[in-house]
Motif scaffolding. Structure first.
Motif, PDB file in Angstrom:
ATOM      1  N   THR A 164       1.713  -2.199  -2.845  1.00  0.00           N
ATOM      2  CA  THR A 164       0.569  -1.909  -1.990  1.00  0.00           C
ATOM      3  C   THR A 164       0.280  -3.092  -1.070  1.00  0.00           C
ATOM      4  N   ALA A 165       0.494  -4.291  -1.583  1.00  0.00           N
ATOM      5  CA  ALA A 165       0.327  -5.472  -0.729  1.00  0.00           C
ATOM      6  C   ALA A 165       1.338  -5.450   0.413  1.00  0.00           C
ATOM      7  N   ILE A 166       2.572  -5.061   0.095  1.00  0.00           N
ATOM      8  CA  ILE A 166       3.594  -4.960   1.136  1.00  0.00           C
ATOM      9  C   ILE A 166       3.205  -3.889   2.147  1.00  0.00           C
ATOM     10  N   SER A 167       2.736  -2.745   1.626  1.00  0.00           N
ATOM     11  CA  SER A 167       2.379  -1.639   2.506  1.00  0.00           C
ATOM     12  C   SER A 167       1.159  -1.955   3.348  1.00  0.00           C
ATOM     13  N   GLY A 168       0.140  -2.490   2.705  1.00  0.00           N
ATOM     14  CA  GLY A 168      -1.138  -2.659   3.375  1.00  0.00           C
ATOM     15  C   GLY A 168      -1.356  -4.001   4.041  1.00  0.00           C
ATOM     16  N   VAL A 169      -0.542  -4.988   3.685  1.00  0.00           N
ATOM     17  CA  VAL A 169      -0.715  -6.325   4.260  1.00  0.00           C
ATOM     18  C   VAL A 169       0.499  -6.691   5.116  1.00  0.00           C
ATOM     19  N   LEU A 170       1.705  -6.656   4.517  1.00  0.00           N
ATOM     20  CA  LEU A 170       2.896  -7.074   5.242  1.00  0.00           C
ATOM     21  C   LEU A 170       3.227  -6.124   6.388  1.00  0.00           C
ATOM     22  N   ALA A 171       3.230  -4.804   6.108  1.00  0.00           N
ATOM     23  CA  ALA A 171       3.597  -3.841   7.153  1.00  0.00           C
ATOM     24  C   ALA A 171       2.664  -3.934   8.361  1.00  0.00           C
ATOM     25  N   PRO A 172       1.328  -3.907   8.177  1.00  0.00           N
ATOM     26  CA  PRO A 172       0.456  -4.075   9.350  1.00  0.00           C
ATOM     27  C   PRO A 172       0.597  -5.439  10.016  1.00  0.00           C
ATOM     28  N   ALA A 173       0.876  -6.493   9.203  1.00  0.00           N
ATOM     29  CA  ALA A 173       1.041  -7.827   9.790  1.00  0.00           C
ATOM     30  C   ALA A 173       2.248  -7.861  10.723  1.00  0.00           C
ATOM     31  N   THR A 269     -11.688  -4.805  14.563  1.00  0.00           N
ATOM     32  CA  THR A 269     -10.400  -5.443  14.813  1.00  0.00           C
ATOM     33  C   THR A 269      -9.321  -4.751  13.993  1.00  0.00           C
ATOM     34  N   PRO A 270      -8.203  -4.334  14.611  1.00  0.00           N
ATOM     35  CA  PRO A 270      -7.128  -3.689  13.853  1.00  0.00           C
ATOM     36  C   PRO A 270      -6.566  -4.565  12.738  1.00  0.00           C
ATOM     37  N   LYS A 271      -6.626  -5.881  12.921  1.00  0.00           N
ATOM     38  CA  LYS A 271      -6.073  -6.781  11.904  1.00  0.00           C
ATOM     39  C   LYS A 271      -6.856  -6.749  10.593  1.00  0.00           C
ATOM     40  N   ALA A 272      -8.066  -6.176  10.592  1.00  0.00           N
ATOM     41  CA  ALA A 272      -8.821  -6.040   9.354  1.00  0.00           C
ATOM     42  C   ALA A 272      -8.125  -5.126   8.361  1.00  0.00           C
ATOM     43  N   THR A 273      -7.192  -4.302   8.837  1.00  0.00           N
ATOM     44  CA  THR A 273      -6.417  -3.452   7.930  1.00  0.00           C
ATOM     45  C   THR A 273      -5.732  -4.296   6.858  1.00  0.00           C
ATOM     46  N   GLN A 274      -5.227  -5.453   7.244  1.00  0.00           N
ATOM     47  CA  GLN A 274      -4.516  -6.322   6.300  1.00  0.00           C
ATOM     48  C   GLN A 274      -5.452  -6.885   5.247  1.00  0.00           C
ATOM     49  N   THR A 275      -6.609  -7.383   5.665  1.00  0.00           N
ATOM     50  CA  THR A 275      -7.536  -7.987   4.692  1.00  0.00           C
ATOM     51  C   THR A 275      -8.179  -6.928   3.806  1.00  0.00           C
ATOM     52  N   LEU A 276      -8.404  -5.735   4.344  1.00  0.00           N
ATOM     53  CA  LEU A 276      -8.940  -4.655   3.522  1.00  0.00           C
ATOM     54  C   LEU A 276      -7.959  -4.289   2.413  1.00  0.00           C
ATOM     55  N   PHE A 277      -6.680  -4.239   2.762  1.00  0.00           N
ATOM     56  CA  PHE A 277      -5.691  -3.907   1.734  1.00  0.00           C
ATOM     57  C   PHE A 277      -5.499  -5.057   0.751  1.00  0.00           C
ATOM     58  N   ALA A 278      -5.663  -6.265   1.207  1.00  0.00           N
ATOM     59  CA  ALA A 278      -5.608  -7.396   0.271  1.00  0.00           C
ATOM     60  C   ALA A 278      -6.736  -7.275  -0.748  1.00  0.00           C
ATOM     61  N   ALA A 279      -7.916  -6.857  -0.280  1.00  0.00           N
ATOM     62  CA  ALA A 279      -9.047  -6.656  -1.196  1.00  0.00           C
ATOM     63  C   ALA A 279      -8.769  -5.510  -2.159  1.00  0.00           C
ATOM     64  N   LEU A 280      -8.031  -4.507  -1.712  1.00  0.00           N
ATOM     65  CA  LEU A 280      -7.701  -3.365  -2.557  1.00  0.00           C
ATOM     66  C   LEU A 280      -6.662  -3.722  -3.614  1.00  0.00           C
ATOM     67  N   PRO A 283      -7.505  -6.172  -7.371  1.00  0.00           N
ATOM     68  CA  PRO A 283      -7.904  -5.517  -8.614  1.00  0.00           C
ATOM     69  C   PRO A 283      -6.806  -4.687  -9.245  1.00  0.00           C
ATOM     70  N   MET A 284      -5.938  -4.094  -8.433  1.00  0.00           N
ATOM     71  CA  MET A 284      -4.870  -3.265  -8.986  1.00  0.00           C
ATOM     72  C   MET A 284      -3.920  -4.077  -9.849  1.00  0.00           C
ATOM     73  N   VAL A 285      -3.722  -5.328  -9.488  1.00  0.00           N
ATOM     74  CA  VAL A 285      -2.833  -6.196 -10.257  1.00  0.00           C
ATOM     75  C   VAL A 285      -3.570  -6.820 -11.442  1.00  0.00           C
ATOM     76  N   LEU A 286      -4.797  -7.274 -11.228  1.00  0.00           N
ATOM     77  CA  LEU A 286      -5.504  -8.074 -12.220  1.00  0.00           C
ATOM     78  C   LEU A 286      -6.191  -7.268 -13.308  1.00  0.00           C
ATOM     79  N   THR A 287      -6.514  -6.005 -13.042  1.00  0.00           N
ATOM     80  CA  THR A 287      -7.301  -5.244 -14.019  1.00  0.00           C
ATOM     81  C   THR A 287      -6.461  -4.352 -14.926  1.00  0.00           C
ATOM     82  N   MET A 288      -5.139  -4.410 -14.840  1.00  0.00           N
ATOM     83  CA  MET A 288      -4.308  -3.548 -15.672  1.00  0.00           C
ATOM     84  C   MET A 288      -4.571  -3.738 -17.170  1.00  0.00           C
TER      85      MET A 288
END
Length: 453
Positions: A164-173, A269-280, A283-288
């Motif tokens: 998800t980080a790749i999809s939501g952070v790297l891809a938009p970046a 700003t379109p670049k907020a897509t990256q930080t929003l996905f970083a916020a998403l 928790p997906m990694v840390l709360t398992m």
């Protein structure tokens, strides 16, 4: 030949890792087009919003046909690699190429561009089915322990977080690396990068599951479609987990399609897509581990209800972003991420339970058929998320454009973006909480297959 049954209840760590790495494929293929494809067509290829929504939807509806077929074929496959792994390899050889072509950006606009993207996305959906259906069928055959399935899938969810980080952070970046809105060239670079990641992850899963145990029934169900559908019709747990998955993934797909618009027109700003996905993703990694513990403490159904309430609550609260601003939006997305982490983990764990119970009761291997139907229906329904959001944009008066012809969106279109990102998905998610009450599969009724079969 089919891999032999085993008596050990613990799946080796190497297999858990090998299986989990395949989630780089299953998560990325869903997330990147869900996040970027609608925006790519409306803002770069001048495709009307409603037509772009149709393009995203139609190839996914194709899953209703191809996924059950692949599932049935994989159930009946006999090879020295087992019934599932040959299909993983077939997907690895075809999906990366098809995915790249979706974003190749030929010199087309309007309806011709929509037809091109639709054809390539249809090929992508077909290649993806070859990998996805057998891949998701495997956990129900690796172990017969009710709680170990959740523990096994915890590893998968960690990789989903990374994907998800790749999809939501790297891809938009990559897309925005050549300007705030990107260029056709940056979309091509993104597609090539993601295609390479897909290839590596799919091959990694193929080789990493070579030692995967098979605890399910050794014989495939040779009945016809009518007999198999009749048996599934009487499987209430399967029906409810499928309905639950469809409802929740419909909300997720709407939010994915809306995210670039929400970043551009609500946050500014379109670049907020990256930080929003970083916020998403965090928790997906840390709360398992937390969700694994909660599933044991309150059972999977209780933990699922809690996860959906957090997911829906965070989504509903995001409606106040125009009042409280960007930081507030990111905090709410953190809460959404905590809920989605639990929802995703528990959905796949419950599906594995349903597969194991079916094998124990029938003595037949139908994991592929069950998973094929589940993914087909889920993908088909969730694909309407982009279509619904596209219709909301059109009703709001959203104006399609090209980079050379930027336009000022009317206030009604900006309001439509907010509604499509928050209000409607939140209502859908809260409906899923009520649906969870109808799911009845709990430890006392989950029999273990006879390992001697």
């Amino acid at each position: 030949m089919i891999a032999p049954a085993v008596t050990a209840s613990t799946v080796p760590r190497s297999v858990r890792l090998g299986y989990g790495v395949g989630s780089f494929c299953t998560s990325t293929v869903n997330a990147v087009p869900g996040l970027l494809l609608l925006y790519y067509m409306t803002n770069f290829m001048a495709v009307p919003a409603w037509l772009a929504g149709v393009v995203v939807t139609v190839p996914k509806v194709w899953d209703l046909i191809v996924n059950p077929l692949v599932g049935r074929w994989s159930d009946r496959t006999r090879s020295r690699w087992g019934p599932r792994r040959p299909w993983l390899l077939a997907g690895a050889c075809t999906l990366p190429i098809a995915f790249f072509l979706v974003f190749a950006g030929p010199p087309l606009t309007g309806v011709p561009a929509a037809l091109y993207v639709g054809a390539c996305f249809l090929a992508t959906a077909t290649a993806y089915a070859l990998f996805e259906v057998p891949y998701k069928a495997m956990p129900g055959e690796m172990t017969h322990d009710y709680h170990e399935r959740t523990s096994l899938l915890q590893w998968r969810m960690i990789f989903i977080g990374a994907a998800t980080a790749i999809s939501g952070v790297l891809a938009p970046a990559i897309v925005t690396s050549q300007g705030d809105d990107g260029t056709l060239g940056s979309y091509r670079l993104m597609a090539a990068t993601i295609a390479a990641i897909l290839l590596v992850s799919m091959l990694g899963s193929f080789f990493g599951t070579a030692r995967a145990p098979m605890t399910g029934a050794p014989e495939a169900d040779r009945g016809g479609w009518r007999e198999q559908f009749a048996a599934i019709k009487g499987n209430s747990a399967f029906i409810w987990i499928t309905a639950l998955a469809c409802t929740q993934m419909l909300a997720v797909s709407m939010m994915l399609a809306a995210a670039p618009y929400f970043a551009a027109y609500t946050i500014g700003t379109p670049k907020a897509t990256q930080t929003l996905f970083a916020a998403l993703v965090g928790p997906m990694v840390l709360t398992m581990p937390l969700w694994v513990w909660l599933s044991k403490r309150f059972d999977k159904r209780g933990a699922m209800m809690l996860a959906a309430l957090l997911f829906g609550g965070g989504t509903a609260a995001t409606m106040a972003t125009p009042i409280f601003g960007s930081v507030y939006a990111h905090l709410m997305i953190l809460l959404v991420g905590v809920g989605i982490a639990g929802v995703q983990l528990l959905l796949f764990s419950m599906l594995a339970d349903v597969i194991a119970v079916d094998a124990a009761k029938t003595g037949k291997r139908r994991a592929g058929v069950l998973t094929g139907l589940w993914t087909a229906i889920e993908n088909g329904v969730s694909s309407f998320g982009a279509l619904i959001f596209g219709i909301i944009l059109s009703l709001g008066g959203f104006i399609e454009s090209e980079p050379s012809r930027p336009v000022e969106q009317p206030d009604s279109a900006v309001t439509a973006v907010l509604i499509g990102q928050t209000t409607i998905p939140a209502l859908i998610i809260f409906a899923s909480v009520l649906m969870t009450l109808r799911y009845r599969l709990t430890p006392p009724v989950v029999p273990a297959p006879d390992a001697s079969e």
